[in-house]
Design an enzyme around this catalytic site. Structure first.
Site, PDB file in Angstrom:
ATOM      1  N   ARG A   1       2.841  -1.026  10.729  1.00 24.63           N
ATOM      2  CA  ARG A   1       4.457  -0.981  11.609  1.00 24.63           C
ATOM      3  C   ARG A   1       4.499  -2.134  12.104  1.00 24.63           C
ATOM      4  NH1 ARG A   1       2.765   4.423  13.779  1.00 24.63           N
ATOM      5  NH2 ARG A   1      -0.146   3.405  13.237  1.00 24.63           N
TER       6      ARG A   1
ATOM      7  N   ASP B   1     -13.360  15.331  -3.219  1.00 28.92           N
ATOM      8  CA  ASP B   1     -13.898  16.515  -3.662  1.00 28.92           C
ATOM      9  C   ASP B   1     -15.242  16.557  -4.363  1.00 28.92           C
ATOM     10  OD1 ASP B   1     -12.493  18.838  -4.820  1.00 28.92           O
ATOM     11  OD2 ASP B   1     -10.713  19.253  -4.477  1.00 28.92           O
TER      12      ASP B   1
ATOM     13  N   ASP C   1      -3.414   4.738  -1.844  1.00 23.16           N
ATOM     14  CA  ASP C   1      -4.093   5.211  -1.159  1.00 23.16           C
ATOM     15  C   ASP C   1      -4.252   6.729  -0.790  1.00 23.16           C
ATOM     16  OD1 ASP C   1      -5.853   5.123   1.524  1.00 23.16           O
ATOM     17  OD2 ASP C   1      -4.143   4.454   2.602  1.00 23.16           O
TER      18      ASP C   1
ATOM     19  N   LYS D   1      -7.497   8.637  -0.705  1.00 16.66           N
ATOM     20  CA  LYS D   1      -9.143   8.741  -0.305  1.00 16.66           C
ATOM     21  C   LYS D   1      -9.224  10.254  -0.698  1.00 16.66           C
ATOM     22  CE  LYS D   1      -7.156   6.846   3.903  1.00 16.66           C
ATOM     23  NZ  LYS D   1      -5.770   6.824   3.585  1.00 16.66           N
TER      24      LYS D   1
ATOM     25  N   LYS E   1       1.058  -1.288   0.136  1.00 19.93           N
ATOM     26  CA  LYS E   1      -0.134  -0.296  -0.617  1.00 19.93           C
ATOM     27  C   LYS E   1       0.632   1.236   0.000  1.00 19.93           C
ATOM     28  CE  LYS E   1      -1.895   1.914   4.199  1.00 19.93           C
ATOM     29  NZ  LYS E   1      -1.724   3.516   3.508  1.00 19.93           N
TER      30      LYS E   1
ATOM     31  N   THR F   1     -10.219   4.289  11.507  1.00 18.57           N
ATOM     32  CA  THR F   1     -10.012   3.414  12.132  1.00 18.57           C
ATOM     33  C   THR F   1      -9.557   4.126  13.624  1.00 18.57           C
ATOM     34  OG1 THR F   1      -7.738   2.527  11.341  1.00 18.57           O
ATOM     35  CG2 THR F   1      -9.340   0.904  11.185  1.00 18.57           C
TER      36      THR F   1
END
Length: 243
Positions: A215, A66, A61, A63, A34, A123
């Site tokens: 991570r 608009d 990714d 997002k 990603k 999240t």
């Protein structure tokens, strides 16, 4: 279409050099990755080209959120990069999501259109943030279900949600509607800035379509070992502790 139950590694690195160095260290074939805002805004389309040369599946990714016309034109450009998955914010509404799909179709290379996901709620968002900061009075589950239903009606291929809403989404949108879930941690790992988290084993049990791990792998002392532990737990429900 995505391969069965992919696990995307979030390449949240400040530069392409560091991201590619990490992948060289990992040395695992057929990894799905990603690429988020940090890396793409630093390196631009060149990092996508380099990852494609290495045959990685790519979830870009960014997002988008608009007005429909702007999103349509942006998605036409993103589709031309040849990535496998892209996303928008579901809060942009049905017209925006429809415009995003139209742009992807127009920009698709050899008819290979990226999958379009709609981000329901991040999240890092909880019920308190929904009500006090966003002035959304419905509970999280109801908001995610409603956004997912709108996304499906607008032609999206799936949504980004937490593990805990995946079954609800599939109940209302069908099992062929993708649920891609970030916030994946092992039991002993810190949540960091995410609040709606779950282990890969729970994601498996909840019928999630794909998970995103960052991570927990990229910052691990032994990333290769960590990768295989997450992968094993995700695919087989065989969860072991990362020390």
């Amino acid at each position: 279409m995505l391969a069965t139950k992919p696990m995307f590694i979030a390449l949240d690195f400040p530069s392409g050099e560091e991201a590619l160095s990490f992948l060289d260290q990992l040395a695992i074939e057929e990894v799905a990755v990603k690429v988020g805002m940090e890396l793409f805004y630093k390196e631009g389309p060149s990092i996508i080209e380099q990852l494609k040369q290495r045959n990685y599946k790519i979830f870009l990714d960014l997002k988008l959120h608009d007005i429909p016309n702007t999103v349509e034109r942006a998605m036409k450009n993103l589709a031309s990069l040849g990535v496998d998955v892209v996303n928008v914010h579901a809060a942009g509404g049905k017209r925006m999501i429809e415009a995003a799909q139209k742009g992807l179709q127009e920009g698709a290379i050899n008819g290979q259109k990226p999958l379009l996901l709609a981000v329901t709620q991040l999240t890092s968002t909880d019920d308190e943030m929904l009500s006090e900061q966003l002035l959304i009075q419905e509970e999280m589950e109801q908001v995610v279900k409603h956004y997912a239903y709108n996304a499906k009606q607008a032609g999206a291929d799936g949504v980004v949600c937490s593990v805990w809403e995946s079954r609800l989404v599939h109940d209302i949108c069908g099992t062929d509607f993708y649920t891609v879930t970030p916030g994946i941690r092992m039991e002993n790992q810190h949540n960091q800035d995410q609040v709606r988290v779950a282990t890969p084993t729970v994601a498996n049990e909840q019928g999630v379509s794909a998970i995103v791990v960052g991570r927990g792998i990229t910052k691990a002392e032994d990333p290769v070992r960590a990768y295989h532990q997450f992968e094993g737990a995700w695919n087989n429900g065989n969860e072991t502790t990362i020390s």
